[in-house]
Design a protein around this motif. Sequence first.
Motif, PDB file in Angstrom:
ATOM      1  N   UNK A   1       0.787  -1.231   0.000  1.00 33.93           N
ATOM      2  CA  UNK A   1       0.000   0.000   0.000  1.00 33.93           C
ATOM      3  C   UNK A   1       0.815   1.274   0.000  1.00 33.93           C
ATOM      4  N   UNK A   2       2.150   1.162  -0.032  1.00 32.32           N
ATOM      5  CA  UNK A   2       2.993   2.358   0.006  1.00 32.32           C
ATOM      6  C   UNK A   2       2.710   3.312  -1.147  1.00 32.32           C
ATOM      7  N   UNK A   3       2.617   2.759  -2.352  1.00 31.74           N
ATOM      8  CA  UNK A   3       2.448   3.617  -3.522  1.00 31.74           C
ATOM      9  C   UNK A   3       1.123   4.365  -3.477  1.00 31.74           C
ATOM     10  N   UNK A   4       0.049   3.668  -3.170  1.00 36.95           N
ATOM     11  CA  UNK A   4      -1.268   4.315  -3.157  1.00 36.95           C
ATOM     12  C   UNK A   4      -1.303   5.475  -2.170  1.00 36.95           C
ATOM     13  N   UNK A   5      -0.801   5.237  -0.951  1.00 32.64           N
ATOM     14  CA  UNK A   5      -0.843   6.281   0.064  1.00 32.64           C
ATOM     15  C   UNK A   5       0.122   7.421  -0.263  1.00 32.64           C
ATOM     16  N   UNK A   6       1.370   7.080  -0.560  1.00 26.17           N
ATOM     17  CA  UNK A   6       2.380   8.116  -0.783  1.00 26.17           C
ATOM     18  C   UNK A   6       2.088   8.950  -2.024  1.00 26.17           C
ATOM     19  N   UNK A   7       1.641   8.316  -3.090  1.00 25.93           N
ATOM     20  CA  UNK A   7       1.366   9.064  -4.319  1.00 25.93           C
ATOM     21  C   UNK A   7       0.216  10.045  -4.117  1.00 25.93           C
ATOM     22  N   UNK A   8      -0.827   9.631  -3.374  1.00 26.87           N
ATOM     23  CA  UNK A   8      -1.953  10.530  -3.109  1.00 26.87           C
ATOM     24  C   UNK A   8      -1.506  11.722  -2.263  1.00 26.87           C
ATOM     25  N   UNK A   9      -0.656  11.470  -1.283  1.00 28.59           N
ATOM     26  CA  UNK A   9      -0.171  12.551  -0.422  1.00 28.59           C
ATOM     27  C   UNK A   9       0.691  13.535  -1.202  1.00 28.59           C
ATOM     28  N   UNK A  10       1.638  13.017  -1.976  1.00 32.31           N
ATOM     29  CA  UNK A  10       2.525  13.881  -2.751  1.00 32.31           C
ATOM     30  C   UNK A  10       1.738  14.735  -3.740  1.00 32.31           C
ATOM     31  N   UNK A  11       0.759  14.118  -4.408  1.00 34.71           N
ATOM     32  CA  UNK A  11      -0.049  14.840  -5.394  1.00 34.71           C
ATOM     33  C   UNK A  11      -0.882  15.945  -4.752  1.00 34.71           C
ATOM     34  N   UNK A  12      -1.122  15.809  -3.433  1.00 34.82           N
ATOM     35  CA  UNK A  12      -1.906  16.821  -2.724  1.00 34.82           C
ATOM     36  C   UNK A  12      -1.027  17.761  -1.894  1.00 34.82           C
ATOM     37  N   UNK A  13       0.263  17.803  -2.236  1.00 35.96           N
ATOM     38  CA  UNK A  13       1.142  18.788  -1.636  1.00 35.96           C
ATOM     39  C   UNK A  13       1.610  18.487  -0.233  1.00 35.96           C
ATOM     40  N   UNK A  14       1.617  17.210   0.151  1.00 31.10           N
ATOM     41  CA  UNK A  14       2.024  16.816   1.504  1.00 31.10           C
ATOM     42  C   UNK A  14       3.368  16.086   1.432  1.00 31.10           C
ATOM     43  N   UNK A  15       4.322  16.492   2.243  1.00 29.52           N
ATOM     44  CA  UNK A  15       5.629  15.833   2.302  1.00 29.52           C
ATOM     45  C   UNK A  15       5.484  14.477   2.984  1.00 29.52           C
ATOM     46  N   UNK A  16       6.325  13.512   2.558  1.00 31.47           N
ATOM     47  CA  UNK A  16       6.097  12.125   2.966  1.00 31.47           C
ATOM     48  C   UNK A  16       7.377  11.441   3.432  1.00 31.47           C
ATOM     49  N   UNK A  17       7.254  10.731   4.547  1.00 31.80           N
ATOM     50  CA  UNK A  17       8.257   9.779   5.016  1.00 31.80           C
ATOM     51  C   UNK A  17       7.651   8.396   4.841  1.00 31.80           C
ATOM     52  N   UNK A  18       8.234   7.584   3.942  1.00 36.20           N
ATOM     53  CA  UNK A  18       7.701   6.251   3.644  1.00 36.20           C
ATOM     54  C   UNK A  18       8.588   5.201   4.296  1.00 36.20           C
ATOM     55  N   UNK A  19       7.983   4.327   5.074  1.00 35.77           N
ATOM     56  CA  UNK A  19       8.757   3.219   5.638  1.00 35.77           C
ATOM     57  C   UNK A  19       9.376   2.409   4.507  1.00 35.77           C
TER      58      UNK A  19
END
Length: 342
Positions: free
Chosen positions: A88-106
Amino acid sequence: MRESATQNVAVFGAGVFGRNHLRVYRTLQESDFPVRLAAIVESDTSRTASLEQEWGLPVYGSIDAFLSDCASGNLQIDAASVCVPTIGHFQAASALLANGIDVLVEKPIAASLEEAGQLTALANQHRRVLQIGHLERFNPAVAAVRGLLNGPMFFEAHRLSVFSPRSLDVDVVLDLMIHDLDIVLTFAQSPVSHVHAVGLPILSPKVDIANVRVEFESGCVANFTASRVSTERVRKLRFFQPHQYVSIDYARQDLLVINVEARATANSGVVGNSSGLSMQKPQVTQGEPLRFEIESFLECVRSRRRPVVSGEDGREALKAALQINAAIDEHARRARLDRYTA
């Protein structure tokens, strides 16, 4: 990002890893660090009430519900930790990045190289911070050894764990060995040329124990052993470089350096060389790697600088791990064929 210096953060996934992120964010918040834990996203809605009571935060059952509140202005989020299962990393991280949120992915960054590349591209496109949770980069013993690096040519890594039902969505290479792969890739600074590997499933359907030899274009060689069915917990990396042996104990945050010193000697009128050994234990300032990792991430969010472990770094570690898994599969295929033709 909002004008306020305090960064609002969310944690996606409240399992083992997610709870650790929640704990560190809350600890930082209570110590007057400029961060506020603002929301949790957890797909297991049977846990919503207990999580809300425990953390005193809104808990969302889906990414869509979370982003809807962000879009409406009901929730302001600057950054997020993605601690859901790897798939599920891609689904969550891609949605966050596309909405302008910085991301720390395990770790690992994603389930495939294609997904890893897309995440990196999204981060660049939206000018977002994308940091990958390769925790050992922030281990104080690793930080202490960086100034000693001098062309290491042989590595030996051991990472053993007692069996746990967590992280069984991935094999032992993506679960455990990838930590050491990331460190060795960083230290070796050379492309991989050959991979030889064997692995076996023991207590799960996926490979639980693996032994790997990686050769680099520079001539450097690294041996890795990883097991999640051990009777003990071991986290060690040793490497050899010109006139020096270095041993890192990740768990104890301990560093040992042995120097080989050549000195001239006279024996029966013949002058030659003999080797002397000198041992030292450089000072290591103890601390929790996860806290250092999250503090570094938040500083990158604040300063807009490149993270210590970038998306590109995460992709390289994943690439090496997938090469190893392909070599394990090939070894298993040959072994089955040999048994069939014997």
